[in-house]
Design an enzyme around this catalytic site. Sequence first.
Site, PDB file in Angstrom:
ATOM      1  N   HIS A 157       0.816  -1.230   0.000  1.00 47.61           N
ATOM      2  CA  HIS A 157       0.000   0.000   0.000  1.00 47.61           C
ATOM      3  C   HIS A 157       0.839   1.264   0.000  1.00 47.61           C
ATOM      4  CE1 HIS A 157      -4.038  -1.816   0.657  1.00 47.61           C
ATOM      5  NE2 HIS A 157      -3.290  -2.835   1.054  1.00 47.61           N
ATOM      6  N   ASP A 372       3.610   9.462  -1.378  1.00 46.51           N
ATOM      7  CA  ASP A 372       2.414   8.756  -0.909  1.00 46.51           C
ATOM      8  C   ASP A 372       2.149   7.594  -1.850  1.00 46.51           C
ATOM      9  OD1 ASP A 372       0.120   8.303   0.632  1.00 46.51           O
ATOM     10  OD2 ASP A 372      -0.425  10.422   0.639  1.00 46.51           O
TER      11      ASP A 372
HETATM   12  P1  ADQ Z   1      -2.807   6.452   4.526  1.00 42.42           P
HETATM   13  O1  ADQ Z   1      -1.382   6.872   4.664  1.00 42.42           O
HETATM   14  O2  ADQ Z   1      -3.565   6.346   5.768  1.00 42.42           O
HETATM   15  O3  ADQ Z   1      -2.952   5.088   3.698  1.00 42.42           O
HETATM   16  P2  ADQ Z   1      -4.685   7.839   2.603  1.00 42.42           P
HETATM   17  O4  ADQ Z   1      -4.664   7.039   1.369  1.00 42.42           O
HETATM   18  O5  ADQ Z   1      -4.761   9.314   2.342  1.00 42.42           O
HETATM   19  O6  ADQ Z   1      -3.418   7.611   3.538  1.00 42.42           O
HETATM   20  O7  ADQ Z   1      -5.933   7.417   3.452  1.00 42.42           O
HETATM   21  C1  ADQ Z   1      -6.309   8.129   4.615  1.00 42.42           C
HETATM   22  C2  ADQ Z   1      -7.757   7.822   4.972  1.00 42.42           C
HETATM   23  O8  ADQ Z   1      -8.014   8.416   6.239  1.00 42.42           O
HETATM   24  C3  ADQ Z   1      -8.735   8.407   3.977  1.00 42.42           C
HETATM   25  O9  ADQ Z   1      -9.739   7.452   3.703  1.00 42.42           O
HETATM   26  C4  ADQ Z   1      -9.310   9.625   4.697  1.00 42.42           C
HETATM   27  O10 ADQ Z   1     -10.670   9.867   4.436  1.00 42.42           O
HETATM   28  C5  ADQ Z   1      -9.145   9.277   6.156  1.00 42.42           C
HETATM   29  N1  ADQ Z   1      -8.906  10.502   6.934  1.00 42.42           N
HETATM   30  C6  ADQ Z   1      -7.891  11.348   6.809  1.00 42.42           C
HETATM   31  N2  ADQ Z   1      -8.020  12.381   7.654  1.00 42.42           N
HETATM   32  C7  ADQ Z   1      -9.167  12.177   8.331  1.00 42.42           C
HETATM   33  C8  ADQ Z   1      -9.856  12.886   9.372  1.00 42.42           C
HETATM   34  N3  ADQ Z   1      -9.411  14.023   9.932  1.00 42.42           N
HETATM   35  N4  ADQ Z   1     -10.973  12.351   9.845  1.00 42.42           N
HETATM   36  C9  ADQ Z   1     -11.450  11.199   9.342  1.00 42.42           C
HETATM   37  N5  ADQ Z   1     -10.853  10.496   8.369  1.00 42.42           N
HETATM   38  C10 ADQ Z   1      -9.725  10.969   7.878  1.00 42.42           C
HETATM   39  C11 ADQ Z   1      -2.044   4.116   3.133  1.00 42.42           C
HETATM   40  C12 ADQ Z   1      -1.010   4.677   2.164  1.00 42.42           C
HETATM   41  C13 ADQ Z   1      -1.694   5.465   1.063  1.00 42.42           C
HETATM   42  C14 ADQ Z   1      -2.718   4.563   0.342  1.00 42.42           C
HETATM   43  C15 ADQ Z   1      -3.619   3.855   1.337  1.00 42.42           C
HETATM   44  C16 ADQ Z   1      -4.471   2.779   0.650  1.00 42.42           C
HETATM   45  O11 ADQ Z   1      -0.069   5.509   2.846  1.00 42.42           O
HETATM   46  O12 ADQ Z   1      -0.758   5.968   0.125  1.00 42.42           O
HETATM   47  O13 ADQ Z   1      -3.520   5.372  -0.510  1.00 42.42           O
HETATM   48  O14 ADQ Z   1      -2.866   3.211   2.368  1.00 42.42           O
HETATM   49  O15 ADQ Z   1      -3.687   1.866  -0.053  1.00 42.42           O
END
Ligand code: ADQ
Length: 475
Positions: A157, A372
């Site tokens: 991921h 990312d």
């Molecule tokens: P993450 O590093 O956690 O995931 P991301 O893909 O942006 O990063 O996902 C974050 C999730 O958390 C999103 O669904 C978002 O809605 C939620 N979120 C963020 N801030 C929030 C808040 N304040 N309140 C509630 N929800 C919040 C890892 C990898 C990424 C990859 C994913 C999936 O680092 O690059 O996209 O896995 O493979």
Amino acid sequence: MRVVLLANRQPLSGRTDAAGRPQLTVGGLVSALVPVMSAGSGVWIASRPESSGGDGRIEAGGLAVRLVGVPDAEHAGYYQALANRAIWPLFHSLIPFAHFDLAAWKDYVRVNERFAEAALDETADDDVVWVHDYHLMLVPRLLRQARPSLRIGFFLHIPFPPFEVARVFPWARELIAGLLGADLVGFHTRGYAEDFDETAVRLLHGDVRRSEGGINVGRPARRVRVGAFPIGIDARAFAREAAERQTEIAVQRLRVALRAEEEHRIVALGVDRLDYTKGILERLLAVEQFLTAYPRWRGRFVFVQVAVPSRTRVEEYRRMKRQIDGAAGRINGTFGEAGWMPIRYLYRSLPRRELITYYRAADLALVTPLRDGMNLVAKEYCATRIDDDGVLILSELAGAASELHGALRVNPYDIEGVAQAIAQALAMPNEERHRRMAAMREHIARHDTDWWASTFLTELMSGGLHREPPALLDA
Ligand code: ADQ
């Protein structure tokens, strides 16, 4: 088909239904995978420190969840020290953030062995095993050694770094050999897949040769397919909730609170886990630069940053939080006036509807990670823009940039460049905004989580020897 899935995190929400039965987490990966898995009475294997209950087996929502108990000290070494303080920063190419510790590596090896033992115990010969993410990179090889004919998939991921960065990891050969136990290794982008191929060949030369769409390992050669499978979101659910009356009302309320209509203010948004890879500090500096370079926007531009607390016990995260708090205070102190503060900073997790409200209320989203794997926030923002309005400013160092061609691309390290992109977004004609957003929404709707899971599993099951990997989306 029965799927045995391995991931560090368990899919249980911690809540129970009226009858006292445990509930699964709603949304994301869990919602996408449960239908595929429970159709064949699948098993989800996750870890649980002993102080939280250790070994266990829980039935929830048609799925069996097997919890692998890990002694607390070993769990800390595997999870906090090795996964989060060594692999995480290194794979995001942030070498100075990485700490390497032999004792933690041994804990990582041991926990991977525990996962493999549990998987072997759960798996019949014709089952499919799907291993997830950087916590469990040794598992495919352990399974292959114990059961050579097993069908094994692995998905990463986070990004896979270029060879010169990957080789910094003291036990890089073991990690790569671990992954090469799989039949199919998936990444978000073709770029990561290529970096993996190159790293495998250069680190394990002699044993490993490149072949079309994958790698041949050993003699006689066993073929490992390598491909790009960009993860999606549940786009339909986001669009549906965004369209609900309740959301509309909340969006209007929020815009009134920010005095968006009354004062003709533009609302910009950032949403992230508070992580140094997400580029939050650099983003604040870009907002500062924007207000300095374009003074006519003072009083008419509000940047809302929503940050979820994350890994709060790790020193690098505490230091970063202090820097972000300091920068937000300084910028508000410099530019703020009685009726206007340029930065609104929320340090908490939001319920999904509230998150969607922020997405819909924002005229532009700043998604500017330093690196990312994919970045789901970029996709969620677009999926909720059912009016086809809004501008996405997106880091070219996020995996999402290889799919979302309607975004304004920026280099997140280039503070002036990001400030200029904000100005460009504000000047963008209506027609162009709509055209860009509509194209991204359409792409996200077609390539959702179900598409992602079924594409990966179909490829894993097909086992076709000389097929092109399904690197469908890269530019
Ligand atoms: P993450 O590093 O956690 O995931 P991301 O893909 O942006 O990063 O996902 C974050 C999730 O958390 C999103 O669904 C978002 O809605 C939620 N979120 C963020 N801030 C929030 C808040 N304040 N309140 C509630 N929800 C919040 C890892 C990898 C990424 C990859 C994913 C999936 O680092 O690059 O996209 O896995 O493979």
